[in-house]
Design a protein around this motif. Structure first.
Motif, mmCIF file in Angstrom:
data_model
loop_
_atom_site.group_PDB
_atom_site.id
_atom_site.type_symbol
_atom_site.label_atom_id
_atom_site.label_comp_id
_atom_site.label_asym_id
_atom_site.label_seq_id
_atom_site.Cartn_x
_atom_site.Cartn_y
_atom_site.Cartn_z
ATOM 1 N N LYS A 1 33.048 -1.178 62.870
ATOM 2 C CA LYS A 1 33.942 -1.326 61.729
ATOM 3 C C LYS A 1 35.356 -1.636 62.215
ATOM 4 O O LYS A 1 35.856 -0.998 63.149
ATOM 5 N N THR B 1 35.469 -5.896 51.256
ATOM 6 C CA THR B 1 34.759 -5.557 52.485
ATOM 7 C C THR B 1 33.897 -6.745 52.881
ATOM 8 O O THR B 1 33.070 -7.212 52.086
ATOM 9 N N GLN C 1 30.446 1.467 52.270
ATOM 10 C CA GLN C 1 31.862 1.331 52.576
ATOM 11 C C GLN C 1 32.686 1.210 51.296
ATOM 12 O O GLN C 1 33.730 1.853 51.145
ATOM 13 N N PRO D 1 30.402 3.466 55.900
ATOM 14 C CA PRO D 1 29.147 2.696 55.950
ATOM 15 C C PRO D 1 27.957 3.539 56.386
ATOM 16 O O PRO D 1 26.819 3.262 56.016
#
Length: 925
Positions: A29, A214, A395, A401
């Motif tokens: 991430k 995202t 997320q 996540p």
């Protein structure tokens, strides 16, 4: 992370690795300086990538009087941006061999595409261009066309569909005026009509910034290269405004709210809805368990108290959850033969709640839900798209996540006391909305007199947004964004390694190993399909499938359902034209236990008269109810007109008349004659190797025999061509159109396949001539298409659409123009290139999931193909000439050989259709 040097502007947040014994999706991430969250998941098992862009905005973020904006913008985001031409988004991805779509709900909008791995940079260019360079490309003309398309979608999915307005009416009554969930995602037509293009642009500028998004990328990627591309294409896009998420409004309902409506339906419906919590609230999981106990399949209380005893055709319970609120819903459709009103059914439902409190929660109740959750999470990991969408959703809504393990734990930790507690807190003695939907003129069937009228819907501010008030954010790049990235060579895709074996009883087995998830999927095809039955008893195979899903001589239907749910396995038995199909999905650790149940269903059906009677009665009601649907009417009339008086003229589900002809003795006789292993086909995809799988298949060893061979000739009818057959559906908001004729039977590398290639340009893709004309240029429909469909016995060519009622005649003119023009003028060089690229780059997507592999292997087994047929097809695509395609068009697209079926309001349509110069023949189903 020392091995990855991050590009400037990219910040590392966290990395989650795979762990033995845990259900985890590995990922990395990152964030960009403009606030964009980036999640990468590396999976080199297939040479493809899935790209998901999720914006944390849905219909719950809309202003009063401006409903439908989030969904409207889902459409606008495919209409081109400053550097991407109109209609190019679909075209470029299709040409790349990929698939794409977008979806909107109350809380998020996502856009996603799965493409060969070499197309990643192009996908990032496309997604970034519509994030940063869309507003100035949104024209009044595009706005108007997509507004009509959204209206068509509403007509097709809501206004013209039986029970289609249920959700809208219940939401209006359940939530306070102005609550973000008090309107549907599709919005109201009057709101769409009232707003202007600048209102829409203002909505985009508020919500579609990188800091509210995202970007999740999964598949065969290199992390360092991917991050560099993400920073290049997205890093320069300015942040949007800082947006606070809406509060979760609390409200109370002090008394039951009864509402009702008349609809063009056959069966009345009662729907009860109670407000509960919000998604991932601590009480969501026990409420889900409660919904399973009350309405989850054949072991549930509502099934026992309503369906099994034939008081209702259908009954179910759900607990749909969203970011701001959840609802607990109970639904039932009474059986006409029961003589019960909706008030009677409501009482049975309320009595069932009392029964639950007395019964309590049993051990199996918890075991079934926990097994189901485990299986659903693991099956969700079978595709890269499934893993990416899970990461993106977690997320977006949790900022984490890595939430799968927490989700599994939520359900694993539910106790009996939790379930009883939430029942008493949210359901027992609480108030909700009770909605009655009844056939027109049957208000006497409603559950109770209406006692609630929703508050008038606020239209919000009357002023419209001006162009001068828009503050457009502009990115400044150090590269030429107008140049579309080129793609490297498409990575080669290996056809799955297969093994085959014929069991001693004659079952032909074709299998392949897939080690990505510990799961096994099987498809058993028994030559006992609809074509083996008699026309006057059409539906006998469907009723047999229902019987095989009921009790065995060893277990009741409820006991069987209970065992399957505790395993987290599914066994679906259904009738096709040629085969009786048994589709099995299970965690591999439960394969042997599941196969025992499969064999029991096949070998030891109980054929109980009461169960047969219920299934037959429900099937008859389903056949009658289907006649309220325009698409069903069109397909049924079309099938009857294209077939002579033979079995293919009827659906495998049967008709009211044919179902009435069938007895339990008929079903037993068909079973005894036809359900045999010899010449059956079994396709298996598992993480097990061949030897272990064959051992599990030994459960079939005592099954012996061979059914009657199929001898079938489907003569062509004397139906008149060049005319319109008109089926009346009074007051229909949309018309269903079918245009076509009988055509070739199916082949794999011959004229049928080449004709599929020929049709691709005409109506086989989103960017086909027909769809671009009727949907994108005219706004007549939500979608229009054409194509060839066939089996070994007959085939058809069909062009179809559901169109706005007021443009039915215009739509037919456009269909005819496109088919005729293509036949006469042929394919262009650009269209030929598009078709070749689109089809020959799809290989990466053909074999990714167990489901995809099952379909691929099933085709090989049924047609006795060698795996090399894939290469043969690829060579046909690469070498077929424009001349050959044009000859096929001339041969197969002769409108003089075709007939038309139109379903709509005959009183209005008949003079309009006659005015086109066609003979119009009234037709009844």
């Amino acid at each position: 992370m020392a091995e990855v040097t991050l590009p400037t502007g990219v910040n590392f947040v966290e990395q989650v690795m795979a762990a033995a014994g845990k259900t985890v999706i590995p990922y990395q991430k990152y964030t960009l300086s403009n606030g964009l969250t980036v999640i990468l998941h590396q999976d080199a098992s297939d040479p493809l990538v899935h790209v998901d862009m999720t914006y944390h905005v849905g219909s719950a973020r809309e202003e009063l009087g401006k409903s439908g904006f989030a969904h409207f913008f889902e459409h606008m985001m495919f209409q081109g941006s400053e550097n991407v031409a109109d209609e190019q988004h679909f075209k470029l991805i299709t040409e790349a061999g990929g698939t794409l779509n977008g979806t909107t709900n109350g809380d998020r909008t996502n856009y996603f595409q799965t493409v060969p791995a070499n197309q990643l940079e192009k996908m990032l260019w496309l997604e970034s261009d519509r994030m940063g360079f869309l507003v100035d490309a949104v024209t009044q003309e595009k706005f108007e066309v997509q507004r009509e398309t959204v209206k068509n979608e509403r007509g097709q999915s809501y206004d013209n569909r039986p029970y289609g307005l249920l959700g809208e009416r219940v939401a209006e009554a359940l939530y306070p005026a102005g609550h973000p969930y008090s309107w549907q995602t599709i919005g109201y037509l009057e709101d769409l009509d009232r707003v202007n293009v600048n209102d829409l642009k203002a909505f985009f500028l508020k919500w579609y910034g990188p800091n509210n998004a995202t970007l999740t990328i999964g598949g065969d990627i290199d992390a360092k290269e991917t991050l560099a591309l993400v920073e290049q294409y997205f890093g320069s896009i300015p942040r949007g405004p800082e947006i606070a998420m809406p509060e979760k409004p609390t409200f109370t309902i002090n008394e039951d709210r009864y509402i009702s409506m008349e609809d063009n339906v056959h069966l009345p419906l009662v729907y009860m809805s109670y407000p509960t919590v919000s998604v991932r609230h601590a009480d969501e999981a026990p409420l889900d368990v409660l919904s399973s106990i009350l309405g989850g399949g054949k072991t549930s209380l509502l099934y026992k108290n309503l369906v099994k005893n034939q008081l209702a055709v259908q009954a179910s319970v759900g607990h749909p959850c969203a970011e701001l609120a959840c609802t607990f819903t109970l639904l039932a459709l009474p059986h006409p033969a029961s003589g019960k009103t909706l008030a009677d059914i409501e009482k049975v439902i309320r009595d069932s709640l009392v029964e639950f409190e007395e019964r309590g929660v049993e051990d199996d109740d918890l075991a079934k839900v926990k097994a189901s959750m485990e299986a659903s999470f693991i099956f969700g990991l079978q595709s890269v798209s499934g893993k990416v969408s899970t990461l993106a959703a977690n997320q977006t809504f949790k900022g984490d996540p890595n939430y799968i393990e927490k989700d599994i734990a939520r359900y694993a930790n539910v106790t009996k006391a939790d379930v009883m507690r939430v029942f008493k807190k949210y359901i027992k003695g609480q108030h909700g909305v009770i909605m009655s939907i009844v056939p027109k003129g049957k208000l006497d069937l409603i559950a109770a007199q209406d006692n609630f009228i929703p508050a008038p819907r606020s239209k919000g501010q009357a002023s419209k947004t001006s162009a001068e008030s828009l503050v457009v954010r502009k990115a400044s790049d150090n590269f030429d964004r107008s140049k579309m990235p080129t793609s490297g060579a498409n990575k080669s895709v290996a056809v799955p390694q297969m093994w085959n074996k014929t069991l001693a009883n004659g079952i032909k087995v074709l299998g392949t190993q897939s080690i990505e998830t510990p799961t096994t999927s099987l498809l058993l095809k028994i030559p006992a399909g609809h074509y083996y039955s008699e026309k006057d008893k059409a539906g006998v195979v469907s009723l047999l499938a229902s019987a095989l899903n009921e009790s065995t001589t060893k277990r009741s239907a409820e006991e069987m359902s209970n065992e399957l749910q505790k395993l987290g396995s599914s066994i679906a038995i259904y009738a096709g034209n040629q085969y009786l199909n048994i589709n099995v999905s299970t965690l591999t650790k439960n394969l042997d236990a599941t196969m025992v149940l499969v064999n029991e269903k096949l070998m030891h059906p109980a054929f109980i008269e009461a169960e047969f009677s219920r299934n037959k009665s429900n099937a008859i009601q389903g056949a009658i109810n289907s006649k309220k649907d325009a698409g069903y009417l069109a397909s049924t009339a079309y099938r009857q007109l294209l077939q002579a008086d033979n079995i293919a003229a009827t659906s495998s589900q049967g008709t009211e008349q044919s179902l009435n002809n069938i007895t339990l003795a008929d079903v037993k006789a068909f079973y005894q004659q036809q359900v045999k292993p010899s010449d059956s086909q079994l396709i298996v995809v598992s993480d097990l190797k061949e030897k272990a799988l064959i051992k599990s298949l030994n459960v079939f060893s005592t099954w012996q025999g061979k059914g009657t061979s199929l001898v079938l000739t489907l003569a062509k009818p004397e139906t008149k061509a060049g005319v319109i057959y008109l089926v009346n559906k009074e007051g229909a908001a949309q018309s269903a159109i079918r245009i076509g004729k009988r055509s070739m039977t199916q082949d794999i590398v011959g004229e049928y396949y080449k004709s599929y290639l020929m049709n691709f340009t005409l109506g086989g893709a989103f960017n086909s001539r027909i769809n671009l004309n009727l949907r994108e240029d005219k706004g007549y429909t939500y979608g229009a298409r054409s194509g060839f469909s066939a089996d070994k016995f007959s085939g058809t060519f069909t062009a179809s659409a559901e169109v706005r009622a007021d443009v039915t005649d215009k739509s037919i003119v456009e269909f005819v123009s496109e088919i005729k023009g293509y036949r006469e003028q042929g394919i262009t060089a650009e269209e030929l290139s598009f078709m070749r690229n689109s089809i020959n780059q799809r290989d990466a997507l053909k074999y990714e999931t167990p489901r995809a592999k099952l379909g691929f292997l099933a085709q090989i087994l049924e047609y006795d193909l060698k795996p090399s047929f894939v290469q043969e097809r690829a060579e046909i695509v690469e070498t077929i000439s424009a001349e050959e395609i044009n000859e096929l068009a001339k041969k197969h697209l002769n409108l003089a050989e075709m007939l038309m079926v139109v379903v709509g309001d005959a009183k209005t349509l008949k003079p309009q259709l006659k005015a086109l110069g066609y003979e119009v023949i009234d037709y009844e189903i």
